[in-house]
Design a protein around this motif. Structure first.
Motif, PDB file in Angstrom:
ATOM      1  N   PHE A   1       0.841  -1.202   0.000  1.00 34.53           N
ATOM      2  CA  PHE A   1       0.000   0.000   0.000  1.00 34.53           C
ATOM      3  C   PHE A   1       0.877   1.253   0.000  1.00 34.53           C
ATOM      4  CE2 PHE A   1      -2.028   3.467   2.282  1.00 34.53           C
ATOM      5  CZ  PHE A   1      -3.292   3.534   1.720  1.00 34.53           C
ATOM      6  N   GLN A   2       1.956   1.230   0.779  1.00 40.96           N
ATOM      7  CA  GLN A   2       2.860   2.377   0.877  1.00 40.96           C
ATOM      8  C   GLN A   2       3.509   2.680  -0.473  1.00 40.96           C
ATOM      9  OE1 GLN A   2       2.654   4.092   3.547  1.00 40.96           O
ATOM     10  NE2 GLN A   2       3.535   3.140   5.355  1.00 40.96           N
ATOM     11  N   TYR A   3       3.880   1.625  -1.192  1.00 40.29           N
ATOM     12  CA  TYR A   3       4.500   1.795  -2.515  1.00 40.29           C
ATOM     13  C   TYR A   3       3.545   2.508  -3.470  1.00 40.29           C
ATOM     14  CZ  TYR A   3       6.206   0.392  -7.161  1.00 40.29           C
ATOM     15  OH  TYR A   3       6.624   0.384  -8.475  1.00 40.29           O
ATOM     16  N   GLY A   4       2.299   2.017  -3.558  1.00 44.42           N
ATOM     17  CA  GLY A   4       1.327   2.628  -4.463  1.00 44.42           C
ATOM     18  C   GLY A   4       0.956   4.041  -4.054  1.00 44.42           C
ATOM     19  N   PHE A   5       0.792   4.265  -2.746  1.00 43.77           N
ATOM     20  CA  PHE A   5       0.394   5.588  -2.249  1.00 43.77           C
ATOM     21  C   PHE A   5       1.417   6.646  -2.613  1.00 43.77           C
ATOM     22  CE2 PHE A   5       0.256   8.900   1.008  1.00 43.77           C
ATOM     23  CZ  PHE A   5      -1.095   9.253   0.975  1.00 43.77           C
TER      24      PHE A   5
ATOM     25  N   GLY B   1      -1.221 -14.212  -3.290  1.00 47.27           N
ATOM     26  CA  GLY B   1      -0.072 -13.511  -3.877  1.00 47.27           C
ATOM     27  C   GLY B   1      -0.497 -12.315  -4.711  1.00 47.27           C
ATOM     28  N   VAL B   2      -1.635 -12.431  -5.416  1.00 41.99           N
ATOM     29  CA  VAL B   2      -2.117 -11.315  -6.240  1.00 41.99           C
ATOM     30  C   VAL B   2      -2.627 -10.174  -5.366  1.00 41.99           C
ATOM     31  CG1 VAL B   2      -3.740 -10.675  -8.073  1.00 41.99           C
ATOM     32  CG2 VAL B   2      -2.661 -12.896  -8.110  1.00 41.99           C
ATOM     33  N   SER B   3      -2.990 -10.467  -4.099  1.00 41.48           N
ATOM     34  CA  SER B   3      -3.440  -9.394  -3.208  1.00 41.48           C
ATOM     35  C   SER B   3      -2.335  -8.372  -2.970  1.00 41.48           C
ATOM     36  CB  SER B   3      -3.907  -9.979  -1.871  1.00 41.48           C
ATOM     37  OG  SER B   3      -2.807 -10.471  -1.115  1.00 41.48           O
ATOM     38  N   VAL B   4      -1.079  -8.783  -3.168  1.00 34.31           N
ATOM     39  CA  VAL B   4       0.045  -7.841  -3.044  1.00 34.31           C
ATOM     40  C   VAL B   4      -0.113  -6.710  -4.051  1.00 34.31           C
ATOM     41  CG1 VAL B   4       2.543  -7.607  -3.303  1.00 34.31           C
ATOM     42  CG2 VAL B   4       1.603  -9.614  -2.146  1.00 34.31           C
TER      43      VAL B   4
ATOM     44  N   VAL C   1      -1.186  -2.357  -3.932  1.00 38.10           N
ATOM     45  CA  VAL C   1      -0.524  -1.296  -4.703  1.00 38.10           C
ATOM     46  C   VAL C   1      -1.589  -0.398  -5.349  1.00 38.10           C
ATOM     47  CG1 VAL C   1       0.975  -0.762  -6.658  1.00 38.10           C
ATOM     48  CG2 VAL C   1       1.556  -2.658  -5.141  1.00 38.10           C
ATOM     49  N   SER C   2      -2.573  -1.025  -5.991  1.00 32.99           N
ATOM     50  CA  SER C   2      -3.659  -0.272  -6.626  1.00 32.99           C
ATOM     51  C   SER C   2      -4.463   0.513  -5.594  1.00 32.99           C
ATOM     52  CB  SER C   2      -4.585  -1.226  -7.387  1.00 32.99           C
ATOM     53  OG  SER C   2      -3.884  -1.929  -8.387  1.00 32.99           O
ATOM     54  N   LEU C   3      -4.700  -0.110  -4.434  1.00 31.62           N
ATOM     55  CA  LEU C   3      -5.435   0.573  -3.369  1.00 31.62           C
ATOM     56  C   LEU C   3      -4.668   1.791  -2.866  1.00 31.62           C
ATOM     57  CD1 LEU C   3      -8.050   0.271  -1.659  1.00 31.62           C
ATOM     58  CD2 LEU C   3      -6.663  -0.941   0.040  1.00 31.62           C
TER      59      LEU C   3
ATOM     60  N   MET D   1      12.761  16.013   0.223  1.00 27.88           N
ATOM     61  CA  MET D   1      13.614  15.071  -0.507  1.00 27.88           C
ATOM     62  C   MET D   1      14.085  13.934   0.408  1.00 27.88           C
ATOM     63  SD  MET D   1      16.051  17.450  -2.905  1.00 27.88           S
ATOM     64  CE  MET D   1      15.399  18.332  -4.315  1.00 27.88           C
ATOM     65  N   VAL D   2      14.546  14.298   1.613  1.00 22.78           N
ATOM     66  CA  VAL D   2      15.002  13.264   2.558  1.00 22.78           C
ATOM     67  C   VAL D   2      13.842  12.354   2.935  1.00 22.78           C
ATOM     68  CG1 VAL D   2      15.985  12.837   4.844  1.00 22.78           C
ATOM     69  CG2 VAL D   2      16.854  14.726   3.448  1.00 22.78           C
ATOM     70  N   ALA D   3      12.662  12.949   3.143  1.00 21.98           N
ATOM     71  CA  ALA D   3      11.487  12.150   3.484  1.00 21.98           C
ATOM     72  C   ALA D   3      11.120  11.200   2.349  1.00 21.98           C
ATOM     73  CB  ALA D   3      10.307  13.073   3.806  1.00 21.98           C
ATOM     74  N   ARG D   4      11.266  11.659   1.105  1.00 17.31           N
ATOM     75  CA  ARG D   4      10.970  10.796  -0.046  1.00 17.31           C
ATOM     76  C   ARG D   4      11.963   9.633  -0.104  1.00 17.31           C
ATOM     77  NH1 ARG D   4       6.672  10.307  -3.174  1.00 17.31           N
ATOM     78  NH2 ARG D   4       7.863  10.218  -5.114  1.00 17.31           N
ATOM     79  N   VAL D   5      13.218   9.868   0.245  1.00 21.03           N
ATOM     80  CA  VAL D   5      14.192   8.773   0.292  1.00 21.03           C
ATOM     81  C   VAL D   5      13.789   7.751   1.359  1.00 21.03           C
ATOM     82  CG1 VAL D   5      16.584   8.150   0.795  1.00 21.03           C
ATOM     83  CG2 VAL D   5      16.105  10.165  -0.586  1.00 21.03           C
ATOM     84  N   LEU D   6      13.367   8.253   2.532  1.00 22.43           N
ATOM     85  CA  LEU D   6      12.936   7.347   3.602  1.00 22.43           C
ATOM     86  C   LEU D   6      11.688   6.570   3.194  1.00 22.43           C
ATOM     87  CD1 LEU D   6      13.457   9.606   6.763  1.00 22.43           C
ATOM     88  CD2 LEU D   6      14.893   7.720   5.977  1.00 22.43           C
ATOM     89  N   TYR D   7      10.755   7.237   2.532  1.00 21.13           N
ATOM     90  CA  TYR D   7       9.575   6.538   2.027  1.00 21.13           C
ATOM     91  C   TYR D   7       9.986   5.470   1.006  1.00 21.13           C
ATOM     92  CZ  TYR D   7       6.194   9.824   4.100  1.00 21.13           C
ATOM     93  OH  TYR D   7       5.426  10.556   4.972  1.00 21.13           O
ATOM     94  N   GLY D   8      10.990   5.784   0.199  1.00 17.23           N
ATOM     95  CA  GLY D   8      11.487   4.812  -0.762  1.00 17.23           C
ATOM     96  C   GLY D   8      12.098   3.594  -0.082  1.00 17.23           C
ATOM     97  N   LEU D   9      12.916   3.828   0.954  1.00 17.21           N
ATOM     98  CA  LEU D   9      13.487   2.727   1.735  1.00 17.21           C
ATOM     99  C   LEU D   9      12.369   1.849   2.308  1.00 17.21           C
ATOM    100  CD1 LEU D   9      16.327   4.519   3.724  1.00 17.21           C
ATOM    101  CD2 LEU D   9      16.655   2.576   2.186  1.00 17.21           C
ATOM    102  N   ASN D  10      11.367   2.498   2.864  1.00 11.27           N
ATOM    103  CA  ASN D  10      10.227   1.781   3.430  1.00 11.27           C
ATOM    104  C   ASN D  10       9.528   0.933   2.370  1.00 11.27           C
ATOM    105  OD1 ASN D  10       6.958   2.193   3.735  1.00 11.27           O
ATOM    106  ND2 ASN D  10       7.916   1.621   5.674  1.00 11.27           N
ATOM    107  N   ALA D  11       9.272   1.529   1.206  1.00 11.08           N
ATOM    108  CA  ALA D  11       8.572   0.810   0.138  1.00 11.08           C
ATOM    109  C   ALA D  11       9.419  -0.323  -0.426  1.00 11.08           C
ATOM    110  CB  ALA D  11       8.193   1.787  -0.981  1.00 11.08           C
ATOM    111  N   GLY D  12      10.734  -0.118  -0.539  1.00  9.05           N
ATOM    112  CA  GLY D  12      11.615  -1.166  -1.055  1.00  9.05           C
ATOM    113  C   GLY D  12      11.604  -2.398  -0.171  1.00  9.05           C
ATOM    114  N   VAL D  13      11.636  -2.187   1.142  1.00  9.21           N
ATOM    115  CA  VAL D  13      11.559  -3.313   2.089  1.00  9.21           C
ATOM    116  C   VAL D  13      10.168  -3.945   2.033  1.00  9.21           C
ATOM    117  CG1 VAL D  13      11.648  -3.958   4.528  1.00  9.21           C
ATOM    118  CG2 VAL D  13      13.344  -2.369   3.591  1.00  9.21           C
ATOM    119  N   CYS D  14       9.130  -3.100   1.953  1.00  9.22           N
ATOM    120  CA  CYS D  14       7.752  -3.610   1.910  1.00  9.22           C
ATOM    121  C   CYS D  14       7.521  -4.544   0.735  1.00  9.22           C
ATOM    122  CB  CYS D  14       6.768  -2.443   1.786  1.00  9.22           C
ATOM    123  SG  CYS D  14       6.564  -1.488   3.290  1.00  9.22           S
ATOM    124  N   LEU D  15       7.972  -4.142  -0.448  1.00 12.52           N
ATOM    125  CA  LEU D  15       7.711  -4.936  -1.650  1.00 12.52           C
ATOM    126  C   LEU D  15       8.206  -6.366  -1.493  1.00 12.52           C
ATOM    127  CD1 LEU D  15       8.481  -2.470  -4.579  1.00 12.52           C
ATOM    128  CD2 LEU D  15       6.298  -3.531  -4.060  1.00 12.52           C
ATOM    129  N   THR D  16       9.360  -6.531  -0.852  1.00  8.40           N
ATOM    130  CA  THR D  16       9.937  -7.864  -0.689  1.00  8.40           C
ATOM    131  C   THR D  16       9.368  -8.592   0.522  1.00  8.40           C
ATOM    132  OG1 THR D  16      11.996  -7.113  -1.723  1.00  8.40           O
ATOM    133  CG2 THR D  16      12.096  -9.138  -0.443  1.00  8.40           C
TER     134      THR D  16
END
Length: 523
Positions: free
Chosen positions: A46-50, A179-182, A186-188, A145-160
């Motif tokens: 959800f964090q990645y899509g948001f 598995g498709v609920s993952v 993202v869409s949500l 910008m720093v917050a976006r990097v932290l959000y990216g770190l969060n999303a990168g860990v989340c995806l896996t």
């Protein structure tokens, strides 16, 4: 060589029986499993899509903050191209954090466990939210910008880790569906980024920083609820050797009446077969001819996932809806319809994916997306000349989103785990994640320039990617439905050996005919 626990991303076997209605309704009898799907998802993908869609609404306010900051510090306003460059960097720097998070996610999940990694990951999102809240007061776009990097770190860990956790908690017969609920989350996430961005909610000059900080709310929600869920049974049994803990986790997840013994024996059997497996590296993946077509499949599908034109379709939807007669103040509600279409189709995909087959969903999705893009280019060109043409464009936009959500969006992410044997899964997932984040970064940086120079003809570029990917899947990718990895590997070999033998036979036949012609001429 003994397999490193951090490489045990997914079980190597897939269900051999086709899911029935009993399989789907059985999730309703396991309330803890349903809770695990929602709780892991809301702080997971959800964090990645948001964070992909959330910047659309407050873009003007962020640019104003950038300009005000430079004016106060340096005494002059930025040129339009300078402002556009900084804005593109704010959008794309998210991908740098995402790539870093993805590369370390597997190691963290192996060291601390799936559940603990997800819990700690929420702290990163909350820190990013705090920076977002303070950025306007501090008059500092660098904090964004720093917050976006932290959000990216969060999303990168989340995806896996979200994917690992929920698949390892799911019964074998439900892994494909769950598995498709993952992808559904993202869409949500994308939809919530649009919904909260309207002016009646958080899309105003006073509240836009709260919109950007919403990821911290999602992270806090998971931080408070995830401790009530069990750890991954796979992790407890195979990496911690905690047989009792695994049994208790399975009983909580699947219900006390279900005997977890057979599943635990199956996990141990899988683990025994993997003890002597040597984990290959990236160079081995690229140099081994036996997995050449599987590698090409990953390269084609993950590159096209970012270059299929979904961002362009969302961008032009405002112009199309306005041309169709929708009032300017109501455009944001029409745009919400596109996000809702993606969410609902993605959820429907959960129910049909195992019945229809992933190969069918992929090539049908790509080819129908290509047709929609080609026709959309024509209708956008003609809408200044034909009064009813904008309505055709609206239909094509929703058709494109439907085929994207019901095909590539849901099927692509778990593909490396299905077509590679265990020894090649870690490098395959690494390649897939790198392609995903690099592609997203390039789209964020280059897409505004492409649109500026090509306008709606940019759809023709995306048409080429979708069409060629559909043709590739049709000719070179076998069906994966109800097959093990080894069976899929054999299908890849059989498919391309047959084509190679057919080509060799044709060449031999041509060569023999040439020889016969030469002999008859001499005689």
């Amino acid at each position: 060589m003994k397999m490193n626990p951090t490489h045990q991303l997914y079980p190597i076997f897939t269900p051999k029986t086709q899911p029935s209605m009993k399989s789907y309704t059985s999730t309703g009898r396991s309330p803890v499993l349903v809770a695990a799907i929602f709780i892991s998802g809301i702080g997971g993908t959800f964090q990645y899509g948001f964070n992909i869609s959330v910047l659309n609404s407050p873009s003007l306010f962020i640019k104003e903050l950038v300009n005000s900051t430079c004016q106060q510090r340096y005494g002059h306003s930025l040129e339009p191209w300078e402002l556009s460059l900084i804005w593109s960097f704010i959008v794309s720097i998210y991908c740098i954090g995402g790539l870093a998070g993805t590369l370390y996610a597997g190691r963290l999940a192996g060291m601390y466990g799936r559940k603990t990694t997800l819990l700690l990951n929420n702290v990163v999102a909350i820190c990013g939210a705090v920076l977002m809240l303070l950025s306007k007061t501090a008059l500092s776009f660098e904090m964004i910008m720093v917050a976006r990097v932290l959000y990216g770190l969060n999303a990168g860990v989340c995806l896996t880790v979200h994917t690992m956790y929920i698949l390892e908690c799911a019964p074998k017969r439900l892994r494909g569906m769950i598995g498709v609920s993952v992808a559904s989350f993202v869409s949500l996430g994308k939809f919530f980024g649009q919904l909260l961005g309207i002016s009646e909610v958080l899309g105003t000059e006073e509240r836009w920083i709260w919109l950007l900080a919403f990821s911290g709310v999602a992270g806090l929600l998971q931080l408070l609820t995830l401790p009530f869920l069990p750890e991954s049974p796979w992790y407890l049994l195979l990496e911690k050797a905690d047989k009792h803990g695994c049994e208790m986790a399975l009983r909580r997840l699947w219900g006390a009446k279900k005997d977890p013994g057979p599943e635990m024996e199956e996990m141990l059997a899988e683990h025994a077969t993997l003890k002597g497996v040597k984990i290959q590296g990236l160079m081995d993946l690229f140099l081994d001819h036996n997995v050449r077509w599987q590698l090409l499949t990953i390269l084609v599908t993950f590159v096209t996932l970012q270059l299929c034109g979904i961002n362009a379709v969302y961008l032009y939807s405002f112009d199309v809806f306005q041309a169709a007669g929708i009032a300017k103040e109501n455009l944001r509600y029409a745009a919400l319809g596109t996000g809702l279409c993606e969410v609902s189709t993605s959820i429907a995909c959960v129910l049909i994916i195992e019945c229809t087959g992933k190969r069918v969903l992929l090539f049908r999705g790509y080819l129908c997306m290509a047709a929609s893009l080609a026709l959309l280019t024509v209708t956008l060109y003609l809408q200044d000349f034909v009064s009813w043409m904008p309505y055709c464009s609206m239909v094509l936009i929703f058709s494109y989103i439907f085929f994207f959500s019901s095909g590539p969006a849901g099927v692509t992410a778990p593909l490396p785990g299905e077509i590679f044997t265990q020894s090649y899964k870690p490098p395959a997932f690494m390649v897939a994640c790198i392609l995903n984040w690099v592609g997203l970064f390039l789209v964020g940086m280059l897409f505004p320039l492409i649109v500026e120079h090509l306008d709606y003809f940019c759809f023709l570029i995306f048409f080429v990617f979708c069409f060629l990917s559909g043709v590739f899947v049709w000719f070179h990718v076998p069906e994966t439905k109800n097959k093990t990895v080894l069976e899929i590997t054999e299908d890849f070999k059989r498919m391309h050996q047959k084509r190679r033998h057919s080509l060799q036979s044709k060449l031999s036949s041509i060569h023999i005919n040439d020889i016969q012609t030469t002999i008859s001429t001499k005689l």
